[in-house]
Design a protein around this motif. Structure first.
Motif, PDB file in Angstrom:
ATOM      1  N   UNK A  55       0.716  -1.562  -0.210  1.00  0.00           N
ATOM      2  CA  UNK A  55      -0.308  -0.361  -0.018  1.00  0.00           C
ATOM      3  C   UNK A  55       0.650   1.082  -0.066  1.00  0.00           C
ATOM      4  N   UNK A  56       1.809   1.189  -0.207  1.00  0.00           N
ATOM      5  CA  UNK A  56       2.612   2.368   0.119  1.00  0.00           C
ATOM      6  C   UNK A  56       3.044   2.431  -1.180  1.00  0.00           C
ATOM      7  N   UNK A  57       3.029   4.244  -1.378  1.00  0.00           N
ATOM      8  CA  UNK A  57       3.578   5.323  -2.701  1.00  0.00           C
ATOM      9  C   UNK A  57       4.404   5.218  -2.371  1.00  0.00           C
ATOM     10  N   UNK A  58       4.371   5.997  -4.232  1.00  0.00           N
ATOM     11  CA  UNK A  58       5.841   6.697  -4.729  1.00  0.00           C
ATOM     12  C   UNK A  58       5.205   6.706  -6.122  1.00  0.00           C
ATOM     13  N   UNK A  59       5.298   8.544  -5.891  1.00  0.00           N
ATOM     14  CA  UNK A  59       5.342   9.380  -7.319  1.00  0.00           C
ATOM     15  C   UNK A  59       5.749   9.367  -8.494  1.00  0.00           C
ATOM     16  N   UNK A  60       5.559   8.476  -9.416  1.00  0.00           N
ATOM     17  CA  UNK A  60       6.115   8.986 -10.518  1.00  0.00           C
ATOM     18  C   UNK A  60       5.827   9.735 -11.868  1.00  0.00           C
ATOM     19  N   UNK A  61       4.699   9.944 -11.243  1.00  0.00           N
ATOM     20  CA  UNK A  61       3.418  10.817 -12.675  1.00  0.00           C
ATOM     21  C   UNK A  61       2.542  10.705 -12.666  1.00  0.00           C
ATOM     22  N   UNK A  62       2.599  10.772 -13.758  1.00  0.00           N
ATOM     23  CA  UNK A  62       0.428  10.604 -13.918  1.00  0.00           C
ATOM     24  C   UNK A  62       0.623   9.606 -15.064  1.00  0.00           C
ATOM     25  N   UNK A  63       1.429   8.783 -15.536  1.00  0.00           N
ATOM     26  CA  UNK A  63       1.256   7.997 -16.218  1.00  0.00           C
ATOM     27  C   UNK A  63       1.194   6.473 -15.619  1.00  0.00           C
ATOM     28  N   UNK A  64       2.431   7.189 -14.449  1.00  0.00           N
ATOM     29  CA  UNK A  64       2.624   5.281 -14.603  1.00  0.00           C
ATOM     30  C   UNK A  64       2.710   5.390 -13.025  1.00  0.00           C
ATOM     31  N   UNK A  65       2.427   3.880 -12.597  1.00  0.00           N
ATOM     32  CA  UNK A  65       1.487   3.445 -11.532  1.00  0.00           C
ATOM     33  C   UNK A  65       2.045   4.361 -10.245  1.00  0.00           C
ATOM     34  N   UNK A  66       1.341   4.018  -9.142  1.00  0.00           N
ATOM     35  CA  UNK A  66       1.855   5.366  -8.108  1.00  0.00           C
ATOM     36  C   UNK A  66       2.563   4.068  -7.130  1.00  0.00           C
ATOM     37  N   UNK A  67       2.279   2.958  -7.120  1.00  0.00           N
ATOM     38  CA  UNK A  67       1.859   1.560  -6.112  1.00  0.00           C
ATOM     39  C   UNK A  67       3.866   2.073  -6.104  1.00  0.00           C
ATOM     40  N   UNK A  68       4.484   1.772  -5.158  1.00  0.00           N
ATOM     41  CA  UNK A  68       6.431   1.682  -4.201  1.00  0.00           C
ATOM     42  C   UNK A  68       6.492   0.542  -4.495  1.00  0.00           C
ATOM     43  N   UNK A  69       6.105  -0.868  -4.820  1.00  0.00           N
ATOM     44  CA  UNK A  69       6.482  -2.425  -4.615  1.00  0.00           C
ATOM     45  C   UNK A  69       5.484  -2.592  -5.832  1.00  0.00           C
ATOM     46  N   UNK A  70       5.754  -3.191  -6.535  1.00  0.00           N
ATOM     47  CA  UNK A  70       5.001  -3.049  -7.868  1.00  0.00           C
ATOM     48  C   UNK A  70       5.702  -4.375  -8.731  1.00  0.00           C
ATOM     49  N   UNK A  71       5.144  -5.213  -9.036  1.00  0.00           N
ATOM     50  CA  UNK A  71       5.743  -6.443 -10.242  1.00  0.00           C
ATOM     51  C   UNK A  71       4.568  -6.171 -11.075  1.00  0.00           C
ATOM     52  N   UNK A  72       4.722  -5.667 -12.153  1.00  0.00           N
ATOM     53  CA  UNK A  72       3.867  -5.466 -13.181  1.00  0.00           C
ATOM     54  C   UNK A  72       4.203  -5.843 -14.126  1.00  0.00           C
TER      55      UNK A  72
END
Lengths: 291, 481
Positions: B52-69
């Motif tokens: 649930x931790x967030x990390x701002x990567x800009x508008x078009x990118x996922x904002x989840x800090x740890x994510x395996x997309x």
């Protein structure tokens, strides 16, 4: 029979088996281990019933689920076909020029054309359109015997060259050097001149030039630039189909003057669908950089 | 280390041993128990909160800090974003983790097994659930033997319900790393998530329930390879759990007021055995089944306090120190700097620096170039030689970028791109963001300038307005003269 002993060092019993004095310690596995084994056996039996498993004399047991990897493939292909159909309709509707202008259509056509080329064309023209010297023209260069625009290529692929198709490209080079046409000396002089055409300094004023002007320019045109409509190739460049290597170059030209060879190509309309032919045209055009 | 696998006793002539359920006694206090509590809650909190931790990567990118997309083929870890071909970062990380494991073992024994491994964490949690519902060790053992009745049924049902709930939470938590956590959680509970999501929750949750509820120490004994090679990681200076035999033997039960003169300090209370999560007797020496959790130390120290003997009959110490004490020495020298630890530190430094450096200098533009082989080259009608290339530009930022492409290595060479510019020495390429753009590129060179069969050629890609350039080397084939 089995004589179980207690081993003092390990504190365990032996299995009671003995081979030439060697005894085996009984280090038992946990029970659940054997349960897992039996569960696998039961699973396997279920698998026999559910899935295709056993060969029979003229087939195999199909299993209750009637699964087949071939069926999977057919499904996958259906899905692909559906996904492709929207592209194919677009390709069918567009002209080859429109396809080349539309970036996404162009990408699709290049990829599809590459596959179709590999399946249908590379047997003669070689992979990547490399061609075969003395037999099949190279498509990867910038000389086009029957024209190198998208529309020309499209036309050639559709109807072919020198075949029974009414629309096919037709032409025939006359055989010189037989009957009253040219004697051996003249053929020799002509061959010299033709070869000189591809150098940057054609042999001006040579006897061959006169013969060329009289006999050849009707098709191969002034200066040997060729006539695409007639399939008369340009002779004033470095690209030769029926010439051979450096040593036998002249003999190759002489042969072509006296006993001309003609390539032929089948018509593909009717064998391949319209969209595929368009993709091929776009792909082949891209190979040579096109005209 | 003379003891091998603790040997389950075979019974009734069967080749297979009954699995005896181990009901470890609860350790009320002690250093290692506190450590285990802290680490257990800390790790559980981390597993469940991290997605649930967030990390701002800009508008078009996922904002989840740890994510395996997986669908988008991207990996995100806070400020790091990696593409599939950069999986070597993961390899580096795994290598780092493996050596850290060896390093920890060489220094302080099976720290991983005893405190950090999720099998340990979840087993501990599951046992605590049993303890809260039924009671401590003896109560649980009687409960197992007791005939079925309403009370047993209800208590069993509660235990399994809680276990399944923990399993489900575990399954959900670990699935949330593979999608937007908030959206996914909402979908999961409103039954809108995909089948694969539920399948993963069922698989992960099911295994959590099975492995922590039933398999427990069997996982460590029969499934996990690590316990099998621990002895290769240890040396005589590694800290391990040791029973100090010289002090403890001969053991005998203690009677009140009895003197400990002429006997060992071990009062044979068997507390160390009862608290052991893998059910071994540490007094038999270091063994494979010992996961190094130190609970027996806590238990033994409590007993030593009670009978008024010094603590440390079971110690967390090196073999050198224990044998030093056994022969009357001080046994307080802990040798941390050894060949093996130096080597591990060195390896960790090298790999760690490598990862940090390559991340720090990570390029956001990558290029792949492939020289066309069929044909290797083409002679054009005017005599120039042409080679074909597939040129791929990976624009790893989310904005469209403009690049300039130039050639070096061949005089007078020009480029042509299918569907683009022709016969230019330099071209401008507009590449969409977060994408791989593949170009079919032709290079034409005058035949006089490519006299060899192979000439080196360099493609130089420069971002417009940027100063970094990507050079890719390839070859230019020709007929040769």
């Amino acid at each position: 029979m089995a004589h179980v002993e207690h081993d003092v060092i390990s504190g365990q019993n032996t299995t009671g088996h003995e081979w030439d004095g060697i005894k085996e310690l009984n280090t038992p596995l946990p029970k659940w281990w054997v349960y897992v084994f039996w569960a696998c056996v039961i699973w396997a039996i279920g698998y026999w019933i559910a899935m295709p498993t056993w060969p029979t004399t003229n087939g195999f047991t199909r299993g209750m689920l009637e699964y087949s990897s071939r069926g999977d493939l057919a499904n996958e292909l259906d899905i692909q076909k559906k996904a492709r159909s929207q592209w194919l309709t677009k390709l069918e509707a567009a002209s080859v020029e429109d396809i080349a202008k539309d970036k996404t259509l162009l990408n699709y056509a290049l990829a599809g054309g590459k596959i179709a080329f590999g399946e249908n064309c590379s047997a003669c023209h070689g992979s990547g359109g490399v061609g075969v010297a003395g037999a099949y023209p190279r498509l990867a260069d910038d000389e086009w015997i029957w024209g190198g625009t998208l529309e020309d290529i499209h036309q050639t692929i559709q109807y072919g060259v020198r075949n029974e198709n009414g629309e096919s490209r037709q032409s025939e080079m006359l055989a010189f050097g037989t009957g009253d046409t040219l004697d051996a000396t003249q053929v020799d002089q002509l061959a010299d001149y033709v070869l000189s055409l591809s150098s940057k300094t054609p042999a001006a004023g040579s006897p061959g030039e006169a013969i060329f002007a009289e006999r050849c320019t009707a098709c191969h045109a002034e200066g040997g630039v060729g006539t695409k409509e007639l399939g008369a190739p340009a002779l004033n460049n470095n690209i030769w189909l029926f010439k051979g290597d450096k040593e036998s170059a002249k003999q190759g030209v002489v042969n072509q003057i006296t006993k001309p060879r003609h390539g032929s190509m089948p018509a593909w309309a009717g064998r391949l669908d319209a969209a595929t032919i368009k993709m091929l045209a776009v792909y082949v055009h891209s190979l040579g950089g096109g005209k | 280390m003379n003891q091998d696998v603790q040997a389950p006793k075979s019974g009734g002539g069967s080749m297979y041993a009954e699995t005896i359920t181990i009901h470890p006694r609860h350790v009320k206090q002690g250093l290692f128990r506190s450590l285990k509590w802290w680490l257990m809650w800390g790790l559980l909190a981390f597993f469940h909160i991290a997605p649930f931790l967030r990390w701002d990567r800009g508008p078009d990118a996922p904002s989840q800090a740890i994510l395996a997309d997986i669908d988008g083929r991207r990996g995100y870890f806070f400020f790091i974003e990696i593409w599939p071909q950069e999986v070597y970062y993961l390899t580096g990380l795994l290598l780092f983790a493996a050596i850290t494991l060896f390093f920890m073992s060489a220094l302080a024994g099976r720290v991983w097994c005893g405190f950090l491994c999720w099998q340990t964490v979840y087993t501990d949690l599951f046992v605590q659930v049993e303890r809260l519902v039924v009671g401590d060790r003896s109560k649980r053992m009687n409960f197992d033997k007791a005939p079925w009745n309403a009370e047993k049924l209800i208590k069993k049902a509660i235990i399994h319900a809680v276990w399944l709930a923990i399993g489900a939470a575990c399954g959900i938590a670990f699935t949330l790393y593979f999608g937007d956590a908030f959206q996914m959680l909402h979908n999961i509970f409103t039954l809108q998530a995909g089948l694969s999501v539920y399948a993963f929750i069922a698989i992960i949750g099911g295994f959590c329930y099975l492995l922590a509820g039933f398999a427990r120490e069997q996982v460590c004994l029969y499934m996990c390879p690590y316990s099998r090679f621990q002895s290769a990681m240890f040396d005589e200076h590694s800290l391990i759990i040791s029973y100090e035999e010289w002090r403890g033997e001969p053991r005998a039960p203690a009677r009140k007021g009895q003197s400990f003169e002429g006997r060992g300090h071990c009062i044979d209370c068997k507390m160390c055995v009862q608290v052991c999560p893998t059910g071994i007797d540490i007094r038999e020496g270091l063994q494979m089944a010992c996961i190094g959790c130190g609970l027996c130390i806590d238990a033994c120290n409590a007993m030593m306090d009670r009978v008024g003997l010094p603590r440390g009959l079971i110690s967390y110490d090196s073999i050198t120190n224990v044998s030093s004490r056994a022969s009357g020495g001080p046994g307080t020298k802990t040798k941390l700097v050894r060949m093996r630890t130096i080597l591990y530190t060195l390896l960790l430094t090298v790999i760690g620096t490598g990862i940090v450096l390559s991340l720090g200098t990570r390029r956001t533009t990558e290029v792949n170039i492939l020289h066309e082989r069929a044909p290797m080259y083409v002679t054009m009608s005017d005599g120039t030689i042409r080679n074909g290339y597939t040129y791929k530009i990976l624009n790893m930022v989310r904005a469209e970028r403009v690049y300039t492409l130039k050639l070096a290595g061949i005089q007078g060479a020009t480029m042509e791109v299918v569907g683009g510019e022709k016969d230019v020495a330099e071209m401008e390429l507009t590449v969409p963001g977060d994408q791989v753009t593949s170009l079919r590129l032709y290079v034409n060179a005058p035949e006089d300038n490519v006299t060899d069969k192979k000439t080196d050629i360099t493609f130089i890609l420069t971002e417009k307005g940027g100063d970094s350039e990507v050079r890719s080397h390839s070859l230019f084939a020709g007929p040769g003269r």
